[in-house]
Structure formats: structure tokens, C-alpha cells
Design a protein around this motif. Structure first.
Motif, PDB file in Angstrom:
ATOM      1  N   SER A 139     -17.238  28.395 -10.027  1.00  0.00           N
ATOM      2  CA  SER A 139     -17.113  26.943  -9.866  1.00  0.00           C
ATOM      3  C   SER A 139     -15.639  26.563  -9.874  1.00  0.00           C
ATOM      4  N   SER A 140     -15.232  25.726  -8.919  1.00  0.00           N
ATOM      5  CA  SER A 140     -13.827  25.297  -8.860  1.00  0.00           C
ATOM      6  C   SER A 140     -13.477  24.382 -10.027  1.00  0.00           C
ATOM      7  N   TYR A 141     -14.486  23.921 -10.771  1.00  0.00           N
ATOM      8  CA  TYR A 141     -14.250  23.025 -11.911  1.00  0.00           C
ATOM      9  C   TYR A 141     -14.225  23.774 -13.246  1.00  0.00           C
ATOM     10  N   ALA A 142     -14.455  25.066 -13.221  1.00  0.00           N
ATOM     11  CA  ALA A 142     -14.471  25.838 -14.457  1.00  0.00           C
ATOM     12  C   ALA A 142     -13.063  25.938 -15.047  1.00  0.00           C
ATOM     13  N   GLN A 143     -12.995  26.076 -16.349  1.00  0.00           N
ATOM     14  CA  GLN A 143     -11.712  26.218 -17.036  1.00  0.00           C
ATOM     15  C   GLN A 143     -11.330  27.685 -17.235  1.00  0.00           C
ATOM     16  N   LYS A 144     -12.323  28.545 -17.321  1.00  0.00           N
ATOM     17  CA  LYS A 144     -12.090  29.957 -17.605  1.00  0.00           C
ATOM     18  C   LYS A 144     -11.927  30.734 -16.294  1.00  0.00           C
ATOM     19  N   THR A 145     -10.875  31.550 -16.191  1.00  0.00           N
ATOM     20  CA  THR A 145     -10.661  32.322 -14.969  1.00  0.00           C
ATOM     21  C   THR A 145     -11.371  33.665 -15.061  1.00  0.00           C
ATOM     22  N   ILE A 146     -11.541  34.295 -13.928  1.00  0.00           N
ATOM     23  CA  ILE A 146     -12.176  35.618 -13.923  1.00  0.00           C
ATOM     24  C   ILE A 146     -11.291  36.627 -14.661  1.00  0.00           C
ATOM     25  N   TYR A 147      -9.983  36.364 -14.709  1.00  0.00           N
ATOM     26  CA  TYR A 147      -9.060  37.293 -15.368  1.00  0.00           C
ATOM     27  C   TYR A 147      -9.096  37.154 -16.891  1.00  0.00           C
ATOM     28  N   GLN A 148      -9.667  36.070 -17.380  1.00  0.00           N
ATOM     29  CA  GLN A 148      -9.847  35.873 -18.819  1.00  0.00           C
ATOM     30  C   GLN A 148     -11.244  36.296 -19.282  1.00  0.00           C
ATOM     31  N   THR A 149     -12.032  36.822 -18.364  1.00  0.00           N
ATOM     32  CA  THR A 149     -13.429  37.152 -18.636  1.00  0.00           C
ATOM     33  C   THR A 149     -13.603  38.659 -18.748  1.00  0.00           C
ATOM     34  N   ASP A 150     -14.365  39.095 -19.735  1.00  0.00           N
ATOM     35  CA  ASP A 150     -14.637  40.523 -19.905  1.00  0.00           C
ATOM     36  C   ASP A 150     -15.666  40.956 -18.860  1.00  0.00           C
ATOM     37  N   LEU A 151     -15.214  41.780 -17.923  1.00  0.00           N
ATOM     38  CA  LEU A 151     -16.085  42.244 -16.843  1.00  0.00           C
ATOM     39  C   LEU A 151     -16.346  43.747 -16.939  1.00  0.00           C
ATOM     40  N   THR A 152     -16.095  44.315 -18.121  1.00  0.00           N
ATOM     41  CA  THR A 152     -16.286  45.752 -18.274  1.00  0.00           C
ATOM     42  C   THR A 152     -17.762  46.120 -18.413  1.00  0.00           C
ATOM     43  N   GLN A 153     -18.592  45.123 -18.708  1.00  0.00           N
ATOM     44  CA  GLN A 153     -20.042  45.345 -18.790  1.00  0.00           C
ATOM     45  C   GLN A 153     -20.711  44.783 -17.526  1.00  0.00           C
ATOM     46  N   ALA A 154     -21.975  45.090 -17.368  1.00  0.00           N
ATOM     47  CA  ALA A 154     -22.723  44.582 -16.211  1.00  0.00           C
ATOM     48  C   ALA A 154     -22.780  43.053 -16.251  1.00  0.00           C
ATOM     49  N   VAL A 206     -12.948  39.023  -4.363  1.00  0.00           N
ATOM     50  CA  VAL A 206     -11.992  38.974  -5.473  1.00  0.00           C
ATOM     51  C   VAL A 206     -12.701  39.235  -6.801  1.00  0.00           C
ATOM     52  N   CYS A 207     -13.852  38.598  -6.988  1.00  0.00           N
ATOM     53  CA  CYS A 207     -14.612  38.771  -8.236  1.00  0.00           C
ATOM     54  C   CYS A 207     -15.087  40.216  -8.406  1.00  0.00           C
ATOM     55  N   PHE A 208     -15.665  40.775  -7.354  1.00  0.00           N
ATOM     56  CA  PHE A 208     -16.202  42.136  -7.450  1.00  0.00           C
ATOM     57  C   PHE A 208     -15.105  43.140  -7.797  1.00  0.00           C
ATOM     58  N   PHE A 209     -13.952  42.981  -7.181  1.00  0.00           N
ATOM     59  CA  PHE A 209     -12.930  44.005  -7.377  1.00  0.00           C
ATOM     60  C   PHE A 209     -12.076  43.758  -8.609  1.00  0.00           C
ATOM     61  N   GLU A 210     -12.126  42.550  -9.175  1.00  0.00           N
ATOM     62  CA  GLU A 210     -11.583  42.365 -10.516  1.00  0.00           C
ATOM     63  C   GLU A 210     -12.490  43.087 -11.512  1.00  0.00           C
ATOM     64  N   GLN A 211     -13.788  43.046 -11.276  1.00  0.00           N
ATOM     65  CA  GLN A 211     -14.718  43.795 -12.125  1.00  0.00           C
ATOM     66  C   GLN A 211     -14.462  45.301 -11.998  1.00  0.00           C
ATOM     67  N   VAL A 212     -14.255  45.790 -10.776  1.00  0.00           N
ATOM     68  CA  VAL A 212     -13.929  47.197 -10.574  1.00  0.00           C
ATOM     69  C   VAL A 212     -12.645  47.569 -11.316  1.00  0.00           C
ATOM     70  N   ARG A 213     -11.620  46.711 -11.203  1.00  0.00           N
ATOM     71  CA  ARG A 213     -10.332  46.978 -11.860  1.00  0.00           C
ATOM     72  C   ARG A 213     -10.491  47.096 -13.377  1.00  0.00           C
ATOM     73  N   GLN A 214     -11.239  46.128 -13.950  1.00  0.00           N
ATOM     74  CA  GLN A 214     -11.426  46.155 -15.399  1.00  0.00           C
ATOM     75  C   GLN A 214     -12.222  47.388 -15.836  1.00  0.00           C
ATOM     76  N   LYS A 215     -13.244  47.752 -15.094  1.00  0.00           N
ATOM     77  CA  LYS A 215     -14.054  48.919 -15.456  1.00  0.00           C
ATOM     78  C   LYS A 215     -13.237  50.197 -15.379  1.00  0.00           C
TER      79      LYS A 215
END
Length: 264
Positions: A192-207, A250-259
Motif C-alpha cells: 500500500s502506498s499509504y503504509a508507514q513500514k517499508t519492505i526493508y524494515q520488514t523481516d522477510l526471512t520467513q515465509a 522488488v518485493c520478491f527479490f528483497e525477500q530473496v536478498r534477506q533469505k
């Protein structure tokens, strides 16, 4: 191999209907794979086409001949069409001259989300859908759930944009996204463009299950409310938002990067 030379042939008429009508494809549960790349991707996954259609001029093409031989060995019905008839049935301009007719895969839908997945709410553009499928497969995601209002995943345009990703995924159409969100065993992240939390601040190491919405309207309010969290992709320019297919990548590969970072 059978040769069809008449436009009045019943099988040829059915082929043209499949090429031009989504309703006809749904009714008989068949999809068309136009071109060598899609055919190879399908066969490499162990698929057995119902029909292999080849233009007369492509019979001895270096890439077409091995595919034709594989289809014949698998017991598929192989049909040769004069070039004029083939071009009238194919939706690809300047294609090689190879078309497979397959049974549209219908995997059994799981009762709950238990692994990384993609949820698509009312996505309209076939190119966007195909791109998201391609990015999801490249990122190691295996399940994609499409709402009833989303473009047909097995349409020729989506198949071409997906570049073979369909055969690495389980694609569930007409999915009840709200029930999936409410009963999910993994976090559901709505963009959501209105969200405050970025994907880079989110733990994506889990499913996680990624939730993307309509190109213009975004994710529906009830789905946003049912999501575990809302995230945004930060950007520096003055554009309001990214194209949904670009955002998904962008979202998928930020998840790949974190994993990969967590594993190293």
C-alpha cells in the motif's frame, strides 16, 4: 502426422475458437502454448500435450523438429497445417510455427497458506500478471492465488509474458482471498502506498504471502484489514507509485536478498 488443409475441418475450427475465445478455452479446459519456448518449458516439466500443431514451413526447423519428435513419442496427436491456415489460428506475429494444445492445469487448492505465496486481487493487465508469475517463479515462490476478478492466468497473452513460469507454479484461479488471509499460517503482507513500514524494515526471512491489488485501485479495503501488515516500497522520485509488476519484483527479490543473507 495428420495434415489439415481445409478451413471447414471441425478440428481446425475448434483450434481457431481456442485461439480467440477465453470462453471456449474455459468450456473445454484447454490452453494454447504458442511458440518453441513455451512448448519446451511445458515438455521439460513432464507435460503431455493433447495436440501438437505445426506450420508446414516449420516441419524441419532446427528447434521445432525435436519438439515434434518428443510429442509424437508421447502419443500426442500431431497435425500439420499449411502456413496460411496456421497463421490464421496463431496469435503470434512472425512466430516459428509451433502450437501445443494442453489440458489447463487445475491443481487442488490448499485450505490454508503455509508457504511463501502471491495473492492477486483484481489484477487486470495480462502483461502485468505474466510478469508477476515470471518474477515469482524466479524468486522461488511456488503458489499464486488469483481472485475471480483477476485476468485469466492461462490466456495466450499471460502465457507469453510468463515465459514458462506457469509450469513452475501452482496457480489457483477464482480464489477466496479474504478466507485465505484470515486463515493464513504465514504473514500476509499487503502493499500500500499509504503504509508507514517499508519492505526493508520488514523481516522477510520467513515465509510470507504477498498481496497485490488492482492496477488503479490497489488492494480492496477488506483485504487490507485482513492482512498481517501493510508495507510500502520507498522511492525518491515524484511518481505516486510503481507499476504493480515492478513492485512485485522488488518485493520478491528483497525477500530473496534477506533469505540469502540469513543463510550466509
Amino acid at each position: 502426422m495428420k495434415t489439415i488443409s481445409s478451413r471447414d475441418n471441425a478440428l481446425y475450427k475448434e483450434l481457431k475458437q481456442l485461439a480467440t475465445s477465453a470462453q471456449a478455452r474455459r468450456k473445454v479446459g484447454r490452453s494454447l502454448l504458442d511458440g518453441v519456448h513455451l512448448a519446451q518449458a511445458y515438455l521439460q516439466g513432464g507435460g503431455k500435450p493433447e495436440f501438437c500443431i505445426v506450420a508446414e514451413s516449420a516441419l524441419h526447423h532446427a528447434e521445432v523438429a525435436p519438439v515434434l519428435a518428443q510429442c509424437e513419442a508421447a502419443g500426442s496427436q500431431c497435425i500439420c497445417l499449411p502456413d496460411a491456415l496456421y497463421q490464421a489460428a496463431s496469435q503470434v506475429e512472425n512466430g516459428v510455427g509451433l502450437l501445443l494444445v494442453i489440458a489447463t492445469p487445475q491443481p487442488s487448492a490448499p485450505s490454508a497458506l503455509t508457504m511463501s505465496a502471491v495473492l492477486l486481487d483484481g489484477l487486470q493487465d495480462p502483461g502485468n500478471l505474466g510478469s508477476i508469475l515470471r518474477s515469482a517463479a524466479a524468486a522461488g515462490i511456488r503458489q499464486v492465488f488469483c481472485s475471480a476478478g483477476t485476468a485469466a492466468a492461462w490466456s495466450p497473452k499471460v502465457l507469453r509474458a510468463g515465459m514458462g513460469a506457469h509450469f513452475q507454479l501452482e496457480i489457483f484461479e477464482g480464489a477466496d482471498l479474504l478466507s485465505l488471509c484470515k486463515g493464513s499460517a504465514v504473514s500476509v503482507l499487503a502493499t500500500s502506498s499509504y503504509a508507514q513500514k517499508t519492505i526493508y524494515q520488514t523481516d522477510l526471512t520467513q515465509a510470507v504471502a504477498w498481496l497485490f491489488g488492482h492496477e488503479g485501485q490497489g488492494v480492496a479495503d477488506d483485504l487490507l484489514d485482513a492482512a498481517s501488515d501493510k508495507v510500502v516500497i520507498p522511492h525518491l522520485g515524484e511518481m505516486e507509485s510503481l507499476n504493480v509488476a515492478a513492485a512485485a519484483a522488488v518485493c520478491f527479490f528483497e525477500q530473496v536478498r534477506q533469505k540469502q543473507g540469513a543463510a550466509s
